[in-house]
Design a protein around this motif. Sequence first.
Motif, PDB file in Angstrom:
ATOM      1  N   ILE A   1       0.854  -1.189   0.000  1.00 45.82           N
ATOM      2  CA  ILE A   1       0.000   0.000   0.000  1.00 45.82           C
ATOM      3  C   ILE A   1       0.888   1.236   0.000  1.00 45.82           C
ATOM      4  N   ASN A   2       0.552   2.203  -0.831  1.00 51.09           N
ATOM      5  CA  ASN A   2       1.296   3.453  -0.853  1.00 51.09           C
ATOM      6  C   ASN A   2       0.573   4.518  -0.058  1.00 51.09           C
ATOM      7  N   TYR A   3       1.237   5.059   0.940  1.00 54.59           N
ATOM      8  CA  TYR A   3       0.688   6.182   1.697  1.00 54.59           C
ATOM      9  C   TYR A   3       1.493   7.403   1.302  1.00 54.59           C
ATOM     10  N   LYS A   4       0.853   8.378   0.723  1.00 58.45           N
ATOM     11  CA  LYS A   4       1.604   9.550   0.292  1.00 58.45           C
ATOM     12  C   LYS A   4       0.794  10.812   0.529  1.00 58.45           C
ATOM     13  N   HIS A   5       1.492  11.872   0.933  1.00 59.61           N
ATOM     14  CA  HIS A   5       0.874  13.195   1.084  1.00 59.61           C
ATOM     15  C   HIS A   5      -0.351  13.200   1.976  1.00 59.61           C
ATOM     16  N   ASN A   6      -0.376  12.363   2.980  1.00 60.30           N
ATOM     17  CA  ASN A   6      -1.474  12.413   3.934  1.00 60.30           C
ATOM     18  C   ASN A   6      -1.072  13.283   5.115  1.00 60.30           C
ATOM     19  N   THR A   7      -2.063  13.845   5.777  1.00 58.27           N
ATOM     20  CA  THR A   7      -1.811  14.628   6.981  1.00 58.27           C
ATOM     21  C   THR A   7      -2.477  13.945   8.161  1.00 58.27           C
ATOM     22  N   PHE A   8      -1.704  13.676   9.186  1.00 57.16           N
ATOM     23  CA  PHE A   8      -2.242  13.078  10.412  1.00 57.16           C
ATOM     24  C   PHE A   8      -2.106  14.122  11.503  1.00 57.16           C
TER      25      PHE A   8
ATOM     26  N   LYS B   1       7.999  -7.069  16.727  1.00 57.96           N
ATOM     27  CA  LYS B   1       9.339  -6.529  16.553  1.00 57.96           C
ATOM     28  C   LYS B   1       9.787  -6.551  15.104  1.00 57.96           C
ATOM     29  N   VAL B   2       8.979  -7.168  14.263  1.00 57.81           N
ATOM     30  CA  VAL B   2       9.374  -7.318  12.867  1.00 57.81           C
ATOM     31  C   VAL B   2       8.805  -6.165  12.049  1.00 57.81           C
ATOM     32  N   ASN B   3       9.591  -5.671  11.135  1.00 60.71           N
ATOM     33  CA  ASN B   3       9.101  -4.596  10.293  1.00 60.71           C
ATOM     34  C   ASN B   3       9.547  -4.812   8.863  1.00 60.71           C
ATOM     35  N   ASP B   4       8.601  -4.747   7.944  1.00 61.80           N
ATOM     36  CA  ASP B   4       8.948  -4.858   6.535  1.00 61.80           C
ATOM     37  C   ASP B   4       8.383  -3.661   5.762  1.00 61.80           C
ATOM     38  N   ASN B   5       8.038  -2.643   6.482  1.00 66.05           N
ATOM     39  CA  ASN B   5       7.446  -1.474   5.839  1.00 66.05           C
ATOM     40  C   ASN B   5       8.457  -0.347   5.800  1.00 66.05           C
ATOM     41  N   GLU B   6       8.257   0.554   4.852  1.00 71.24           N
ATOM     42  CA  GLU B   6       9.254   1.595   4.650  1.00 71.24           C
ATOM     43  C   GLU B   6       8.689   2.966   5.001  1.00 71.24           C
ATOM     44  N   PHE B   7       9.441   3.706   5.800  1.00 68.17           N
ATOM     45  CA  PHE B   7       9.064   5.076   6.125  1.00 68.17           C
ATOM     46  C   PHE B   7      10.146   5.978   5.573  1.00 68.17           C
ATOM     47  N   ASN B   8       9.763   6.932   4.770  1.00 68.44           N
ATOM     48  CA  ASN B   8      10.796   7.769   4.169  1.00 68.44           C
ATOM     49  C   ASN B   8      10.285   9.173   3.876  1.00 68.44           C
ATOM     50  N   ARG B   9      11.132  10.151   4.163  1.00 71.58           N
ATOM     51  CA  ARG B   9      10.869  11.550   3.832  1.00 71.58           C
ATOM     52  C   ARG B   9       9.536  12.068   4.373  1.00 71.58           C
ATOM     53  N   ASN B  10       9.168  11.666   5.584  1.00 73.27           N
ATOM     54  CA  ASN B  10       7.968  12.213   6.200  1.00 73.27           C
ATOM     55  C   ASN B  10       8.353  13.376   7.095  1.00 73.27           C
ATOM     56  N   TYR B  11       7.362  14.189   7.436  1.00 73.79           N
ATOM     57  CA  TYR B  11       7.586  15.217   8.449  1.00 73.79           C
ATOM     58  C   TYR B  11       6.952  14.761   9.753  1.00 73.79           C
ATOM     59  N   TRP B  12       7.738  14.769  10.808  1.00 71.02           N
ATOM     60  CA  TRP B  12       7.248  14.341  12.117  1.00 71.02           C
ATOM     61  C   TRP B  12       7.379  15.531  13.066  1.00 71.02           C
ATOM     62  N   SER B  13       6.274  15.983  13.621  1.00 77.29           N
ATOM     63  CA  SER B  13       6.384  17.151  14.506  1.00 77.29           C
ATOM     64  C   SER B  13       7.118  16.792  15.800  1.00 77.29           C
ATOM     65  N   ASN B  14       7.193  15.487  16.135  1.00 79.26           N
ATOM     66  CA  ASN B  14       7.909  15.089  17.347  1.00 79.26           C
ATOM     67  C   ASN B  14       9.405  14.897  17.123  1.00 79.26           C
ATOM     68  N   TYR B  15       9.867  15.143  15.919  1.00 78.85           N
ATOM     69  CA  TYR B  15      11.285  14.937  15.620  1.00 78.85           C
ATOM     70  C   TYR B  15      12.132  15.967  16.357  1.00 78.85           C
TER      71      TYR B  15
ATOM     72  N   TYR C   1       3.064  -6.134   4.947  1.00 78.42           N
ATOM     73  CA  TYR C   1       4.342  -6.172   4.246  1.00 78.42           C
ATOM     74  C   TYR C   1       4.380  -5.182   3.106  1.00 78.42           C
ATOM     75  N   LYS C   2       5.572  -4.661   2.870  1.00 75.06           N
ATOM     76  CA  LYS C   2       5.832  -3.788   1.722  1.00 75.06           C
ATOM     77  C   LYS C   2       4.869  -2.602   1.621  1.00 75.06           C
ATOM     78  N   ASN C   3       4.533  -2.027   2.753  1.00 74.87           N
ATOM     79  CA  ASN C   3       3.778  -0.784   2.709  1.00 74.87           C
ATOM     80  C   ASN C   3       4.773   0.360   2.715  1.00 74.87           C
ATOM     81  N   ILE C   4       4.482   1.392   1.960  1.00 77.33           N
ATOM     82  CA  ILE C   4       5.435   2.489   1.847  1.00 77.33           C
ATOM     83  C   ILE C   4       4.782   3.793   2.289  1.00 77.33           C
ATOM     84  N   PHE C   5       5.404   4.440   3.248  1.00 72.13           N
ATOM     85  CA  PHE C   5       4.888   5.719   3.751  1.00 72.13           C
ATOM     86  C   PHE C   5       5.854   6.809   3.340  1.00 72.13           C
ATOM     87  N   THR C   6       5.473   7.652   2.391  1.00 69.73           N
ATOM     88  CA  THR C   6       6.367   8.737   2.015  1.00 69.73           C
ATOM     89  C   THR C   6       5.657  10.080   2.032  1.00 69.73           C
ATOM     90  N   GLU C   7       6.414  11.089   2.435  1.00 68.71           N
ATOM     91  CA  GLU C   7       5.973  12.480   2.380  1.00 68.71           C
ATOM     92  C   GLU C   7       4.623  12.715   3.041  1.00 68.71           C
TER      93      GLU C   7
END
Lengths: 411, 248
Positions: A285-292, A327-341, A306-312
């Motif tokens: 599943i592609n998650y893109k440009h969503n606002t939480f 404890k297992v992760n096969d999903n990708e998180f990339n180039r998101n904005y996190w206000s808690n960062y 598996y193979k879910n991608i969260f970008t931007e």
Amino acid sequence: MKNIISFLVVVFISNAAISQALEVCSDCEISTLKEAIRQAKDFDTIIVKKGTYKEYDVIINKPLTIIGEDYPVIDGEFKGEIITVISDNVTLDGLFIKNVGTSYTEDYAAVRVRESKNFVIQNLVLEKLFFGIYIEKSRDGKVFHNKIIGDAVEEYNSGNGIQLWYSKNIQIEHNFIQHVRDGIYLEFSDGCTIKNNVSALNVRYGLHFMFSNDDIYEDNTFENNGAGVAVMFSKRIKMYNNIFKENWGTASYGLLLKEINDAEIVGNTFADNTIGINVEGTNRINYKHNTFKNNGWAIKVKGACYKNIFTENNFLYNSFDIAYNSKVNDNEFNRNYWSNYTGYDLDKDGVGDVPYRPVKLFSYIVNRTPETIILLRSMFIDIIDFSEKVSPIFTPDNLLDDHPQIKKILW
Amino acid sequence: MRSRWSYVYFAFYLLLGVVLLFLNNDLSKAVITLMNVIIVLVPLIGTIFGVMYYYNSKEFTELLLAQPLKRSSIFLGQYLGVALSLSMSLILGLGLPFVFYGLFESSAIWDFSLLLITGTFLTLIFTALAFNIALSNENKIKGFGYAILLWLFLAIIYDGLFLMTLVMFDDYPLDKLSLIGTMLNPIDLSRTLILLKLDISALLGYTGAVFKQFFGTNFGLIVSFIMLTIWIILPVLRILFKAKKKDF
């Protein structure tokens, strides 16, 4: 000039000869809708004048256009189903239908469309209903600009606003649905478009997919439902620019995904939900440009994903950004904005130099002992979260966003 | 002495408010950061300042005691002098930058006022506790030690023990226990109050009926405020009681 006029006259007369208009009103020759349908020929237009018509079990068995003037009331007096369409090419427009019978053995609907093609159902107002618009084994229809206000309290004795069953290519647009069980429900229905609807205050889901593939829903608003949208056992669903908000409660989600493959979730806004997206058994599943924003949990991952991608995506002020129960992760998180960062960006390229770990130890603890939620944002919790961040033991250690954005992403 | 330190305190909050707004550019995020400050720093400063003030003005107090004044009004006056000036510094110091930033046009105003109210409560509570400690300990070093320990316990250690208890007994129904545990600690209580505003979506995710009643209605807000008031009244009563009995 004369030619044109005579041409128009001919067209008008021939037109009138082909499709004649019948009028229904309380002191007309034809005073009931049933009688009008019996007298009408194929492709006629029936105009229903303002008034109250106490009718139920109205069966439309020929291609007709039924237009209500100033919203005539069709009152079913709780006796059963009100209008049943069993012919192709039927148009229903501008009726106020109320008092549908409730049954535990049959799904009575205000309007049922059965095995027909090219129907248009528009500008209806439905109240005091069991099922609203029930479309079964039909295709190529349109459901536009309807207002459905139910009075559902419990799941077991209420029906759905718009229900599709084994139907194809139905367009559902600009409807307003409140206080029913599921606002819109699709079962075994493929290739449907659901657009610009508002579904609020429903007992169960705002929108519900079951075994339906290749559907698209966009620009809808789901507010204050038992859960916003549930997508289950479906493939290739596209979800664009919807708003999910204020779905609060113990089992409430903005969006529930269960056994979903190859979906696209783009440009949606999830605000003030207990859980933004609850994910269970989803792949690719592609998650893109969503606002939480301001959710309890932005995304809760329950496993087998598996193979879910969260970008931007933007993750803003959620109590928890991501929760995992394994404890297992096969999903990708990339180039998101996190206000808690809390990292820094020394080379000023807009990307944080330290990876961000969206899963906190505390969310793991809360998963195990839910009562500990009361310690949220305590200093002690901050300390243990920090130590977990330094060396992950309980949370998946490869789950990180290597390129967290420094500024909120605009698109 | 008192006025000088409250100016410093005021300046500190002013700076904090300005820096937070300058760095964040976003009111709702600044409110979250402020919550951490209020919950951790306000009690610490209240405690230290209370103890310090008592020991420093001890000789003057003894002089006052020789005058025909009621003991209760001397000590109550001292306590209120410290606590109220600290509260004023907090409210003005944080309030001014936020007001200039455009708080009144923002939706965060309720969250922010709640922050200031809980901050004031915490100042009142911890100054009172500090006076209690100072009254009971002649030895300055011991007094300071106990004061720091008190803060450390309520701010951090208590939550640790609380968390361990909850995790250990997670086979039992815990929602009542966890609410009672929160009620017994003023810092936790203020945190919960703020959570009711900031994280209500997450809190409503939990199933327990007691939780639901507490968080879902105004009940939680009212009970928390009552408990905070009790937390002020009890230590103040003890100050009066202790002051009456004490030999100087």
